[in-house]
Design a protein around this motif. Sequence first.
Motif, PDB file in Angstrom:
ATOM      1  N   GLU A   1      85.474  89.861 109.404  1.00 48.25           N
ATOM      2  CA  GLU A   1      85.324  90.604 108.146  1.00 48.25           C
ATOM      3  C   GLU A   1      86.541  90.410 107.251  1.00 48.25           C
ATOM      4  O   GLU A   1      86.416  90.264 106.027  1.00 48.25           O
ATOM      5  CB  GLU A   1      85.128  92.095 108.447  1.00 48.25           C
ATOM      6  N   ILE A   2      87.727  90.410 107.850  1.00 49.15           N
ATOM      7  CA  ILE A   2      88.954  90.216 107.083  1.00 49.15           C
ATOM      8  C   ILE A   2      88.971  88.835 106.441  1.00 49.15           C
ATOM      9  O   ILE A   2      89.293  88.688 105.248  1.00 49.15           O
ATOM     10  CB  ILE A   2      90.183  90.420 107.994  1.00 49.15           C
ATOM     11  N   ASP A   3      88.612  87.813 107.201  1.00 51.78           N
ATOM     12  CA  ASP A   3      88.570  86.455 106.648  1.00 51.78           C
ATOM     13  C   ASP A   3      87.517  86.342 105.545  1.00 51.78           C
ATOM     14  O   ASP A   3      87.728  85.622 104.550  1.00 51.78           O
ATOM     15  CB  ASP A   3      88.276  85.445 107.751  1.00 51.78           C
ATOM     16  N   ALA A   4      86.395  87.032 105.718  1.00 55.16           N
ATOM     17  CA  ALA A   4      85.354  86.993 104.687  1.00 55.16           C
ATOM     18  C   ALA A   4      85.864  87.598 103.379  1.00 55.16           C
ATOM     19  O   ALA A   4      85.611  87.062 102.294  1.00 55.16           O
ATOM     20  CB  ALA A   4      84.109  87.738 105.164  1.00 55.16           C
ATOM     21  N   LEU A   5      86.589  88.711 103.490  1.00 58.31           N
ATOM     22  CA  LEU A   5      87.146  89.325 102.288  1.00 58.31           C
ATOM     23  C   LEU A   5      88.160  88.382 101.639  1.00 58.31           C
ATOM     24  O   LEU A   5      88.181  88.229 100.409  1.00 58.31           O
ATOM     25  CB  LEU A   5      87.816  90.654 102.629  1.00 58.31           C
ATOM     26  N   LYS A   6      88.987  87.742 102.442  1.00 60.84           N
ATOM     27  CA  LYS A   6      89.989  86.830 101.881  1.00 60.84           C
ATOM     28  C   LYS A   6      89.321  85.691 101.115  1.00 60.84           C
ATOM     29  O   LYS A   6      89.782  85.291 100.032  1.00 60.84           O
ATOM     30  CB  LYS A   6      90.876  86.280 102.990  1.00 60.84           C
ATOM     31  N   ASN A   7      88.229  85.171 101.650  1.00 61.55           N
ATOM     32  CA  ASN A   7      87.497  84.108 100.956  1.00 61.55           C
ATOM     33  C   ASN A   7      86.930  84.599  99.626  1.00 61.55           C
ATOM     34  O   ASN A   7      86.948  83.878  98.617  1.00 61.55           O
ATOM     35  CB  ASN A   7      86.369  83.577 101.842  1.00 61.55           C
ATOM     36  N   LYS A   8      86.449  85.836  99.625  1.00 65.18           N
ATOM     37  CA  LYS A   8      85.913  86.382  98.375  1.00 65.18           C
ATOM     38  C   LYS A   8      87.024  86.639  97.362  1.00 65.18           C
ATOM     39  O   LYS A   8      86.830  86.456  96.147  1.00 65.18           O
ATOM     40  CB  LYS A   8      85.145  87.672  98.667  1.00 65.18           C
ATOM     41  N   LEU A   9      88.180  87.056  97.836  1.00 67.24           N
ATOM     42  CA  LEU A   9      89.311  87.262  96.930  1.00 67.24           C
ATOM     43  C   LEU A   9      89.814  85.927  96.373  1.00 67.24           C
ATOM     44  O   LEU A   9      90.328  85.876  95.248  1.00 67.24           O
ATOM     45  CB  LEU A   9      90.431  88.006  97.646  1.00 67.24           C
ATOM     46  N   ALA A  10      89.666  84.852  97.139  1.00 73.35           N
ATOM     47  CA  ALA A  10      90.008  83.530  96.615  1.00 73.35           C
ATOM     48  C   ALA A  10      89.116  83.184  95.426  1.00 73.35           C
ATOM     49  O   ALA A  10      89.583  82.593  94.439  1.00 73.35           O
ATOM     50  CB  ALA A  10      89.882  82.475  97.714  1.00 73.35           C
ATOM     51  N   ASP A  11      87.858  83.578  95.501  1.00 72.20           N
ATOM     52  CA  ASP A  11      86.955  83.372  94.364  1.00 72.20           C
ATOM     53  C   ASP A  11      87.370  84.225  93.167  1.00 72.20           C
ATOM     54  O   ASP A  11      87.263  83.791  92.021  1.00 72.20           O
ATOM     55  CB  ASP A  11      85.520  83.720  94.762  1.00 72.20           C
ATOM     56  N   VAL A  12      87.851  85.428  93.435  1.00 71.30           N
ATOM     57  CA  VAL A  12      88.344  86.273  92.345  1.00 71.30           C
ATOM     58  C   VAL A  12      89.536  85.597  91.675  1.00 71.30           C
ATOM     59  O   VAL A  12      89.623  85.523  90.439  1.00 71.30           O
ATOM     60  CB  VAL A  12      88.741  87.672  92.860  1.00 71.30           C
ATOM     61  N   ALA A  13      90.487  85.105  92.472  1.00 71.16           N
ATOM     62  CA  ALA A  13      91.661  84.441  91.921  1.00 71.16           C
ATOM     63  C   ALA A  13      91.280  83.240  91.074  1.00 71.16           C
ATOM     64  O   ALA A  13      91.968  82.907  90.095  1.00 71.16           O
ATOM     65  CB  ALA A  13      92.597  84.018  93.050  1.00 71.16           C
ATOM     66  N   ALA A  14      90.162  82.593  91.430  1.00 70.39           N
ATOM     67  CA  ALA A  14      89.694  81.415  90.692  1.00 70.39           C
ATOM     68  C   ALA A  14      88.861  81.776  89.479  1.00 70.39           C
ATOM     69  O   ALA A  14      88.362  80.880  88.780  1.00 70.39           O
ATOM     70  CB  ALA A  14      88.887  80.517  91.633  1.00 70.39           C
ATOM     71  N   GLY A  15      88.694  83.074  89.213  1.00 68.09           N
ATOM     72  CA  GLY A  15      87.953  83.504  88.039  1.00 68.09           C
ATOM     73  C   GLY A  15      86.447  83.519  88.212  1.00 68.09           C
ATOM     74  O   GLY A  15      85.704  83.596  87.226  1.00 68.09           O
ATOM     75  N   LYS A  16      85.983  83.494  89.472  1.00 67.31           N
ATOM     76  CA  LYS A  16      84.551  83.435  89.727  1.00 67.31           C
ATOM     77  C   LYS A  16      83.943  84.789  90.066  1.00 67.31           C
ATOM     78  O   LYS A  16      82.721  84.915  90.134  1.00 67.31           O
ATOM     79  CB  LYS A  16      84.264  82.472  90.884  1.00 67.31           C
TER      80      LYS A  16
END
Length: 452
Positions: A49-64
């Motif tokens: 779950e933690i890794d999944a959130l980190k991946n989603k936050l990477a999308d946030v950082a990319a403006g997605k």
Amino acid sequence: MQEVANKNWNPTSWKQKPVKQLPEYPDQQKLEEAFETLKGLPPLVTSWEIDALKNKLADVAAGKSFLLQGGDCAESFDATKAPKIVNMVKVLLQTSFILIHEMGVPVVRVGRIAGQYAKPRSSDFETVNGKEIHNYRGDLINGYESESGVRTPDPERLLEGYHKAGLTLNFLRALADEGFADLHHPEQWELDFMQNNEYYAEYEDMVKSITKAVRFVESIAPDTFSTLQKVDFYTSHEALNLYYDSAQTRPVPRKPGHFNLSAHMVWLGNRTRELDGAHVEYFRGINNPVGIKVGPPFNIDETLKLIETLNPNHEAGKIVLITRFGKNVIEDDLPELIRAVRREGFPVVWSSDPMHGNTFNTDGGIKTRNFDDILSEVRSAFAIHRAEGSYLGGVHLELTGDNVTECVGGANGLDEKGLNRNYETFCDPRLNYEQSLEMAFLVAREWKKSYL
């Protein structure tokens, strides 16, 4: 993943550093016993779950995508009850649904919930009725009542906090897995208050649009619509009491490093981010996404060193910079910080906390916040990021699904005289249900000005 950072690190290496915002426990043996017990209890969340959130936050950082982080200022053990949890999930889901509809991008939901039991304080003691007692630091450390000795820090509260968090998480997962069907029917939302708002016509059109879209999907795919009810919901808290967080920090099979398994994301407070301090020492060794609160007083060079310390590999989705300047300061401080972070090439998520820099006391001594001040900082944050060519990817709000009267303003025009009607918070004032939905709508408007 963080081999260099972890060479001289372990979950309790923070004990060798100066520690702030952690009171002295009178019974050290009892504290160590509680710590050892907590170490042996099952994790509250999983590394997946933690890794999944980190991946989603990477999308946030990319403006997605966009990050919505919100919840109680400080959770109370006594409030671990179904109606309170339901109301919190309800307001977070509804605000996120407004953002999704208006912005057209995925929204990552992170609650200040299931662990937000500790709060920083400017002093260890206060005087009540002529007697000096410990300041209330949240239910994880001591009790709120000033009598009967409950203000004395009690290690047993670490275990109670774990169990309360577990109960909350269990119910959260049940609600998120099954969903609230009514939350997908905006015509059932309590929106009469918006009739007093200048944007009511737009708000009404939005509700009609959501309703029409949902009914269309239900009509053509009634069996698959249930999948739309399932949502991802993550938890977070300020990792203030390092005994609590380090006890739940451990390695997991087939993955390098250590995870704090008490929450999906934890954040570093504005008062605990010293580079040589215990909290930074703890944070540098965990694989979770971490938030960094940044606000006055702060130093840009130290902030850059802090980001580098916590994320030496420049991993996307790892760092959420949560700025909390106040409406009168943000235009002076935020632009240069954005430029400095960009120069270093740090892949951070930018999030605005418009609450903590805009708190004041009324003439009657009641701590509150003004809805217009909160909105003013949100607008300034979007405008500054837009001018700097940066992406503001989130908001961090203290809110509740209950009908409290803690922040003045909003469509219903709550004034200072009305604060006493239902003022519940033990710490900082929160947006109530109506104010939260209104704020979500106005945040979405500002986002669209910047990125559509």
